[in-house]
Design an enzyme around this catalytic site. Sequence first.
Site, PDB file in Angstrom:
ATOM      1  N   LYS A 131       8.188  43.821  -8.079  1.00  0.00           N
ATOM      2  CA  LYS A 131       8.785  42.951  -7.057  1.00  0.00           C
ATOM      3  C   LYS A 131       8.243  41.526  -7.185  1.00  0.00           C
ATOM      4  CE  LYS A 131       9.615  46.629  -3.716  1.00  0.00           C
ATOM      5  NZ  LYS A 131       9.261  47.188  -2.403  1.00  0.00           N
TER       6      LYS A 131
ATOM      7  N   ALA B 177       4.834  43.618  -2.604  1.00  0.00           N
ATOM      8  CA  ALA B 177       4.043  44.724  -2.062  1.00  0.00           C
ATOM      9  C   ALA B 177       4.925  45.948  -1.879  1.00  0.00           C
ATOM     10  CB  ALA B 177       3.408  44.331  -0.730  1.00  0.00           C
ATOM     11  N   ASP B 178       4.290  47.097  -1.855  1.00  0.00           N
ATOM     12  CA  ASP B 178       4.998  48.331  -1.573  1.00  0.00           C
ATOM     13  C   ASP B 178       4.011  49.335  -0.991  1.00  0.00           C
ATOM     14  OD1 ASP B 178       7.898  49.275  -2.176  1.00  0.00           O
ATOM     15  OD2 ASP B 178       6.628  51.041  -2.413  1.00  0.00           O
ATOM     16  N   THR B 179       4.526  50.213  -0.143  1.00  0.00           N
ATOM     17  CA  THR B 179       3.694  51.212   0.530  1.00  0.00           C
ATOM     18  C   THR B 179       4.349  52.583   0.407  1.00  0.00           C
ATOM     19  OG1 THR B 179       2.930  49.557   2.122  1.00  0.00           O
ATOM     20  CG2 THR B 179       2.658  51.865   2.747  1.00  0.00           C
TER      21      THR B 179
ATOM     22  N   GLY C   6       0.332  48.827  -2.580  1.00  0.00           N
ATOM     23  CA  GLY C   6       0.103  47.951  -3.719  1.00  0.00           C
ATOM     24  C   GLY C   6       0.475  46.533  -3.355  1.00  0.00           C
TER      25      GLY C   6
END
Length: 187
Positions: free
Chosen positions: A50, A67-69, A104
């Site tokens: 991203k 970001a990613d969760t 992340g």
Amino acid sequence: MLLLASQSPRRAELLKQMGLVFQTMPVDLDETILSNEAPLDYVRRLACGKSALGWQKSGQNMPVLGADTVVVINHLVLGKPQDKADAQRMLRLLSDNIHHVYTGVALTTGEGQVYCVVKTQVKFAALSVQQIDDYWHSGEPVDKAGSYAIQGLGGQFVENIQGSYSAVVGLPLFETRQLLNKIGYQP
């Protein structure tokens, strides 16, 4: 100025909490998990992807944060629920159990990319069928990884956490500040 390669209102709110000036620029990235991909690798790949895609789209003149969760229980990655039955399945899995949340974060600049992954352990209370149904009808689980929001009504189901609360919300504040310092970003 900083660009946020996300349309998450939670991440935007956390960046505001940090006192940062930013613009949002959502990117479209395939979020399909690869076969045999570990959750840590998956969330790192998405955050880095991203951020890099945002950098390419941005004109490349300012840092881009991606970001990613993901929520993980028994090596199973729980994404956003597809429907009510999927959300109920996820919440039953989380009920009276420990799970992990991986978030992340990546920053891309002309100098390259820096990233981190933060892992937080979350213990859920036992949930009744009625609690799960009522929670679904609140509307909150619809677009949340693991079908819950710790910062909302879902917070009442959390017995304890070990790690970063803000990472469970969607952006670890301390680690994000460290990454910004690494690239020399001064708001």
